[in-house]
Design an enzyme around this catalytic site. Structure first.
Site, PDB file in Angstrom:
ATOM      1  N   SER A 648       0.818  -1.173  -0.004  1.00 37.25           N
ATOM      2  CA  SER A 648      -0.119   0.186  -0.156  1.00 37.25           C
ATOM      3  C   SER A 648       0.929   1.226   0.065  1.00 37.25           C
ATOM      4  CB  SER A 648      -0.923  -0.101   1.139  1.00 37.25           C
ATOM      5  OG  SER A 648      -2.016  -1.144   1.119  1.00 37.25           O
ATOM      6  N   SER A 848      -3.514  -7.644  -5.915  1.00 42.46           N
ATOM      7  CA  SER A 848      -3.184  -6.915  -5.174  1.00 42.46           C
ATOM      8  C   SER A 848      -4.149  -5.762  -5.032  1.00 42.46           C
ATOM      9  CB  SER A 848      -1.776  -5.856  -5.791  1.00 42.46           C
ATOM     10  OG  SER A 848      -2.225  -5.589  -7.012  1.00 42.46           O
ATOM     11  N   ASN A 851      -6.467  -7.652  -2.378  1.00 43.87           N
ATOM     12  CA  ASN A 851      -6.042  -8.144  -1.017  1.00 43.87           C
ATOM     13  C   ASN A 851      -4.994  -7.208  -0.412  1.00 43.87           C
ATOM     14  OD1 ASN A 851      -7.483 -10.750  -1.194  1.00 43.87           O
ATOM     15  ND2 ASN A 851      -6.199 -11.238  -2.682  1.00 43.87           N
ATOM     16  N   TYR A 852      -4.185  -6.425  -1.059  1.00 39.19           N
ATOM     17  CA  TYR A 852      -3.065  -5.673  -0.533  1.00 39.19           C
ATOM     18  C   TYR A 852      -3.023  -4.159  -0.704  1.00 39.19           C
ATOM     19  CZ  TYR A 852      -1.024 -10.366  -0.258  1.00 39.19           C
ATOM     20  OH  TYR A 852      -0.675 -11.739  -0.226  1.00 39.19           O
ATOM     21  N   LEU A 853      -3.939  -3.781  -1.461  1.00 43.61           N
ATOM     22  CA  LEU A 853      -3.863  -2.265  -1.691  1.00 43.61           C
ATOM     23  C   LEU A 853      -5.012  -1.678  -0.960  1.00 43.61           C
ATOM     24  CD1 LEU A 853      -2.933  -1.951  -5.472  1.00 43.61           C
ATOM     25  CD2 LEU A 853      -1.593  -1.697  -3.473  1.00 43.61           C
TER      26      LEU A 853
END
Length: 893
Positions: A648, A848, A851-853
């Site tokens: 992020s 991403s 799940n990740y950003l």
């Protein structure tokens, strides 16, 4: 912080270390103002000489901090002096001088960094690193210690910062309902969301239309209304109800539980009070194949009972895929098929023993014919089947949670079939057994009706656990994993879980500088376990590697940081590491990076003989030890949180540096995708290039040439109007990538497409007329239209090879110039899109993004740059992250 236990009982330090102050009881220590990694008295020094035991006398200060006095040396015992290794490759026998965290050196970009802290890692996938943010809270990956004059406090836990934007608590706990009336806005409206927040009065006052609402007015260019149309209008105006009926979308919007407006999210153990649902939907029971569809063995038909015929059908249905050609897939399938045949042998007593003698082609042909029949069904039949399926699934789609209607995720039980796995999974082709109610554990509220399964049987187990969020779970037979049914992605429980995850990653910003300085100091630790732990943390932090859990022999050989083996890392002097291993989902990770010199020396030491191929590089640490160390700094911190944080914060920095000002929406979206691509490279979210990529790129190239073709016609028309434009540099240059041969091919294809389009329209209009009982449209109309098309393209054919062009309708000089300018913009936009698609051919942006950003980064960026969020988030993502849509344009991670 708890001690990190060493796996080797011979790892004993050579000297007596002074007792040090313990912080928070978590196993980390403070010495001379510096925090140390947790260590073990049984850790290893180079020559392995045991050290005397330490004596510790603890007392408690007036402030409640537990302190440890320096133990007195035993009489007659002399401290052994050991020379330091000059190479720095091995853990030292004497106490190493740790680099003070306070020692700060200016970086090349002007930012203060800790002395000895590794420089930013340069990956092979990208040559440019993001510029650091001016805000100290938004540090890039290469940032170290935040303030050179600020002493580091031993206290690691601190409350959430004031800038964490938890939504304000609503005084009235009942969520505010949205207005029932909506004002339709232009899709090109660039408002940042202020209009969307406008509250419409619930009274019977009329809503005034603004300039954005012109599309709701009837066109004034039409012919005057007839008396009949005026009377109809007056009739409907008179009969219009005061409260118009809400549409389905508005009703769903009003029913949305806006949990994020109720204040800070609590992470208590109790997840719900009441829960009612209908369980899980099992697939229909197997229907035997027609009598003439048989498996052949050595040319003879095999009369299989339904149980074994179903398994043979699983393979036959995949016969023309790459899976069925895979040797491992074939081996595993046939092994399980033989086990089924033992229980349900052929009725005609044929013994099946060899896979190569099995002929599945007859069965495969039948399955393909059935698929073709399904595709050939008329639209009405497909619609009817869809409605029947929706009716069957209707009661499983929603559950009742604490009195609210919430959508369930995947409520269908996995059907039986052949396990495909991901990548080179050793169990691909294995038989997934059919689930029955007896395999299912049901989680439901107390005192509510227990649902009845849609297939014969009774639930295996019924529990009432309000501390978990799953509704159903079962254990699948291939890998022995538990499978769960949760609420849908847009549900309140899932949303709260997502928000907590990203808030946890944001909280790491307060601790990351101290953690990095601490593990950097321990890269030269005298204890092997500390040195390995620090080096592993460096790689997890800088390369966003997963921690890596141990895998069994029957699982895919995928690894993470702690499970890297000797052969996975190659050394390239003076400071480059070459990684090559299979990551999660068997995605190959290949990366060559420059690392801190001490990290390079440590990896060289960890690979020293007698280690060889197959041996673990980090043989003293595990993911559990890493997570135990991290939780000492921050509650709930783990290697996975580091991965989310790095993804992020990198994304935020990339957007800040890459977003062009005063650019088109398409150019801004391309910049957004490039920032997302950098995160995907960092997290190794790769994908295989689509087999149709080259043909798709060719199509996009032809689309650009088609626009240039239109531009050439307009240029020639402009030259005819005024010859002065022939020397104007804006119009004089010819389109270099289109020639007469391409033009001839393009015009012929365009002629065929237009004729086909006209024919389909005529057929569709006739179908509509027949359905409404009106006269059909004569075929002469179609013939006349085709003649017009042919006449136009015959005229264009005569213009080939000439600098002459006639437009369909007369246009002025200004109109032609304006049309050329529009085509120039379209060409520019099409080129940007084509390049963007080519850049993204080998990376997956979705993983991403999901799940990740932090989704609030995207929403804030869209509002600040006038980009509709629908251009970047699919409908499912907007449903998944409703809590992120209310942030302002200046929100930062």
């Amino acid at each position: 912080m708890p001690k990190v236990e060493s796996s080797d009982s011979e790892d004993i330090p050579l000297h007596r270390t002074p007792a040090t102050a313990r912080v928070n009881g978590a196993g980390s220590t403070m010495k001379n103002g510096k925090r140390q990694l947790p260590s073990s008295d049984a850790d290893e020094a180079v020559n392995g000489t045991p050290a005397p035991k330490k004596q510790r006398r603890s007392s408690r200060s007036s402030h409640g901090a537990r302190t440890t006095a320096k133990s007195e040396e035993r009489p007659g015992r002399k401290r052994k002096k050991v020379e330091s290794s000059s190479s720095g490759d091995e853990p030292l026998a004497s106490p190493t001088k740790r680099i003070p965290v306070k020692a700060i050196l200016p970086s090349a970009n002007g930012r203060a960094v800790a002395s000895g802290v590794p420089s930013a890692v340069k990956t092979a996938a990208t040559t440019s690193a993001p510029n650091p943010s001016s805000d100290d809270d938004d540090l890039p990956l290469s940032a170290r210690v935040k303030n050179k004059n600020k002493a580091i406090s031993p206290k690691r836990e601190s409350p959430m910062p004031a800038d964490v934007p938890f939504p304000e608590t609503v005084i009235n706990p009942k969520p505010r309902r949205r207005a029932t009336k909506k004002v339709k806005k232009d899709s090109d409206d660039d408002s940042s969301g202020d209009d969307a927040k406008r509250k419409i009065s619930r009274s019977k006052k009329k809503v005034k239309k603004g300039p954005d609402d012109e599309d709701l007015k009837p066109s004034t260019s039409k012919a005057p209304q007839t008396p009949r149309s005026q009377s109809v209008k007056q009739k409907f105006k008179k009969e219009e109800p005061e409260s118009p009926k809400k549409s389905k979308g508005e009703e769903e919007e009003e029913e949305l539980y806006r949990w994020w407006e109720q204040g800070a999210v609590e992470d208590g153990s109790k997840k719900w009070t009441t829960l009612e649902h209908n369980g899980i939907l099992f697939p229909p029971l197997y229907q035997p194949l027609p009598p003439h569809v048989k498996l052949l063995y050595s040319g003879r038909e095999v009369d299989l009972p339904p149980e074994s015929e179903e398994v043979a059908g699983f393979f036959a249905a995949m016969l023309n895929t790459e899976h069925a050609k895979d040797l491992v897939f074939q081996k595993n399938f046939f092994h399980d098929f033989l086990e089924v045949l033992k229980r349900h042998p052929p009725r005609n007593k044929i013994k099946i023993a060899e896979f190569d003698k099995c002929d599945f082609s007859t069965m495969a042909q039948w399955f393909e014919e059935e698929r073709e029949k399904a595709r050939a069904l008329p639209a009405s039949a497909k619609k009817q089947l869809k409605e029947e399926k929706a009716k069957l699934e209707e009661k499983y789609v929603y559950c009742t949670l604490d009195g609210r209607k919430e959508k369930v995720g995947n409520f269908r039980a996995e059907p039986p079939g052949l396990f495909r796995g991901r990548g080179e999974h050793p169990k691909k082709g294995a038989l997934k057994l059919r689930l029955s109610p007896e395999d299912i554990t049901l989680n439901i509220g107390k005192g509510v009706p227990i649902p009845t399964p849609n297939v014969p049987g009774e639930w295996g187990k019924i529990i009432h656990d309000d501390t978990v969020t799953w509704l159903v779970h079962w254990k699948e037979n291939v890998n022995g994993n538990l499978k769960y049914v949760f609420l849908a992605a847009g549900s309140s429980l899932k949303g709260q879980s997502d928000m907590q995850k990203f808030e946890k990653a944001r909280e790491l910003k307060k601790h990351v500088d101290l953690i990095r300085a601490d593990y950097t100091n321990s890269l030269t630790s005298k204890l092997m376990i500390d040195r390995q732990l620090a080096t592993a943390l460096y790689l997890i932090d800088r390369l966003a590697l997963r921690a890596g859990n141990e895998k069994g022999e029957d699982e895919a050989d995928t690894v993470g940081c702690c499970s890297l083996r000797y052969e996975h890392i190659t050394l390239e002097p003076p400071d480059r590491l070459c990684f090559d291993f299979l990551g999660k989902d068997s995605i190959r990770y290949v990366n060559t990076v420059s690392v801190d010199p001490q990290v390079y020396k440590n990896i060289r030491l960890f690979k020293k003989p007698p280690k060889t191929i197959g041996d673990a590089v980090f043989d003293r640490v595990s993911p559990n030890q890493i997570n135990k160390y991290l939780t000492g700094w921050m509650s709930g911190l783990s290697a996975k949180v580091f991965r989310t944080f790095n993804a992020s914060i990198t994304f935020q920095d990339q957007l800040s540096n890459r977003t062009p000002k005063d650019a088109s929406v398409v150019e801004k979206i391309a910049a957004y995708n490039e920032a997302n691509r950098q995160v995907a490279i960092l997290c190794n979210h790769q994908k295989a290039v689509n087999k149709n990529h080259d043909s798709n790129m060719e199509k996009l190239g032809n689309q650009i040439r088609a626009i240039k073709y239109q531009r050439r016609k307009l240029r020639y028309a402009l030259f005819k109007i005024s010859s002065k434009y022939k020397t104007d540099p804006r119009y004089a240059e010819d389109e270099s990538d289109i020639d007469d041969e391409w033009i001839a091919e393009y015009e012929d294809e365009s002629r065929e497409k237009e004729i086909e389009k006209a024919t389909k329209k005529w057929e569709k209009d006739n179908e509509k007329a027949e359905a409404e009982g009106e006269p059909s449209i004569p075929k002469d109309n179609l013939i006349s239209k085709i003649d017009q098309i042919n006449e136009e393209y015959d005229r264009l054919k005569t213009e080939r090879g000439t600098a002459h062009a006639e437009l369909k309708k007369s246009q002025s000089e200004a109109q032609v110039i304006a049309a050329i300018d529009k085509l120039d913009e379209r060409i520019k936009t099409a080129k940007v899109k084509r390049q963007d698609r080519d850049n993204l051919k080998e990376v997956s942006l979705g993983t991403s993004k999901i799940n990740y950003l932090d989704p609030r980064i995207t929403v804030a960026w869209c509002k600040g740059n006038g980009v509709p969020v629908e251009k970047l988030f699919t409908k499912s993502l907007i449903t998944k992250f409703p809590w992120a849509m209310a942030v302002d344009s200046d929100w930062k991670f």
